[in-house]
Motif scaffolding. Structure first.
Motif: not given
Lengths: 350, 350
Positions: B252-271
């Protein structure tokens, strides 16, 4: 005999049978106990304090002359019958999620917000099991340093889903050990479309999925923590995982305090003095909380208190409690004891 | 036959036997395979690509004429024999923690930092199992948005402690199901003073306790993540828990990104496009990663991608991988394939 007339709804279930045990051990004055359940369980005989009691079907008329009723027979039963009990003069302590977020219903963990009971209007909600043990562990730290943020990952026992889920864990486990295909019929959620193997397999789903990809269990931890601590500004986020364990939830809790000055030693001291908490924290002697040791106990066991090495005022703790006792039956009976002590129940029958 | 002369040290172990399997499936040109182990296991016969091979005792002279050696026989064996292998011209891929934090030794997860292999001086370290799957899942997100902070809670399979720990889990489980007292002799740490029940009981200790109340396993996740990602400024903190599961770690991983603009949909796409990752993330259909489904697979399964509702740029994910394959044997063979493709191994024997 002077004491309260008590009804237990869902008396044959994993929580109900433990409410019976907790009442037997309680100092609460008890005149009479009535065991209630669904039609299916009516007729069963259970013991209370050495006496055989026959389980009756729960209907509105069951609550005539009842002072105090414990409900743990599922949300739909509570929604239907708890108002009937209150209408007939009973104080209801409800173990389901039916009324927890109702602003007129106190949501109570005695170690944290016993005073909320003073505002009750006949119905008091017992929080979700995973929430209770976490707030018991965090409250003494919050009292001293304020609480800004909580990130929790739970490892929850199957008994949170009832006796049938315990049976499923054991039956599946035997199947896997025998090289057979395990059958999944209950977990992760009895009513869901799909069921998955829990034997030797963690399931990152407890209760149904809701908004934002969070499960209902995760939302419960978020909303209930804020309500119990009476602070909407505490940031809470959660990941709830069912693990192949029969009894006791284990929780990995990261938290950020508001004020400076906390040290691990100070947090350990606060926890060692906190009500309902047993500190089990000595890495040099491999002492940390364990599910098998918490099972059957009323307290919340806390250990693994550590500083987040890279963020100021941030720490970890690991807490374990019997989800059927402190997470349900014991917390409910504890609420009843508080109500009695605070003169918030009807005068006992003579 | 043109190819590398390969030695496998610890060939009879949980990881060693899987290195054999992974090499059988690999495109790596192989001339000869030598199976090495302790004196106790010498003489055993194992199959490689249909041929019977006798296990020999690992001694310095074993590495004469070896091009590539995989080590997974414990840190002390690596410390003693890996330099002997390198001295004789072999490239060593070491699965133990012996050399991981040595600045001259690349610590490699091919999906993340394959280029670090170019600096190798004969010895390459395979990271800790729990670290590997986490960095595989986080790297594509880091590439796009930068990574500021990680808070992870692991639920790790017992096979990380070897075949004997799997046996202990099964033996204890049978004992508990039969109402007998389970015997604990290996977990949480083989050499430790105390051993605890793992059957139906999570243990918040993996490896020995070290500074600050953290276990060695937790420190590994912290230090190795920074080294693999080549960024000392990423904040990492961890709680590592052993759970009654045979194979596959869940995190179970909680993480904070440096830059603004991430969305769940975008992270899912990258993954979904990331190497070595299989996205299993559809709450509406109860799809999330599961240990039993990851066992035997080479990929890291990722799901439960969610936003932290109260902190900007903060998210959750849940990742699961076979700790013996992507966490050990497969990552090691993958490193060998990278070395071969990048011409960083000796020219194959003719």
């Amino acid at each position: 005999m002077t004491g309260y007339n008590i009804a237990i709804v869902g008396a044959t279930g994993a929580v109900g049978t433990r409410i019976i045990k907790m009442l037997e051990q309680s100092s609460l004055p008890i005149a009479d106990v009535k065991l209630l359940a669904s039609q299916r369980s009516a007729g069963k005989v259970l013991k209370f304090a050495g006496k055989n009691l026959q389980v009756q079907e729960a209907v509105p008329a069951s609550f005539e002359d009842v002072d105090l009723a414990f409900f743990s027979a599922g949300g739909s039963v509570s929604k239907k019958l708890a108002p009937e009990a209150v209408k007939r003069g009973a104080v209801v302590i409800d173990n389901t999620s039916a009324f927890r977020m109702d602003p007129s219903v106190p949501l109570v963990v005695p170690e944290v917000n016993e005073q909320a009971l003073t505002k009750h209007q006949g119905l008091i909600a017992n929080p979700n099991c995973s929430t209770i043990q976490m707030v018991v562990a965090l409250e003494p730290l919050r009292q001293e340093f304020g609480l800004k943020k909580v990130i929790v990952t739970t490892m929850q026992a199957v008994s949170g889903a009832g006796n049938r889920a315990i049976q499923e864990l054991y039956t599946q486990t035997k199947a896997v050990l025998n090289g057979e295909e395990p059958k999944a019929e209950i977990l992760p959620v009895a009513g869901a479309d799909k069921h998955f193997q829990i034997a030797f397999n963690p399931l990152a789903q407890i209760d149904v999925f809701e908004d934002g990809g969070y499960t209902h269990e995760e939302w419960k931890m978020i909303h209930e923590t804020k309500k119990i601590m009476d602070d909407e500004d505490i940031q809470v986020t959660a990941t709830c995982v069912r693990v192949p364990v029969a009894i006791s939830h284990s929780e990995s809790v990261w938290f950020e305090l508001k004020q400076d000055g906390a040290t691990v030693a100070k947090l350990q001291q606060l926890l060692s003095e906190a009500p309902g908490v047993i500190l089990r924290d000595d890495p040099t002697r491999q002492i940390f909380p364990q599910a098998v040791q918490a099972a059957g106990q009323k307290e919340t066991f806390v250990g693994r208190v550590r500083a987040d090495g890279e963020q100021k005022n941030a720490f970890h703790l690991y807490c374990v409690a019997d989800n059927l006792l402190k997470g349900a039956a014991w917390n409910s009976v504890q609420i009843a004891e508080s109500l009695d002590r605070m003169n918030l129940l009807q005068i006992p029958h003579n």
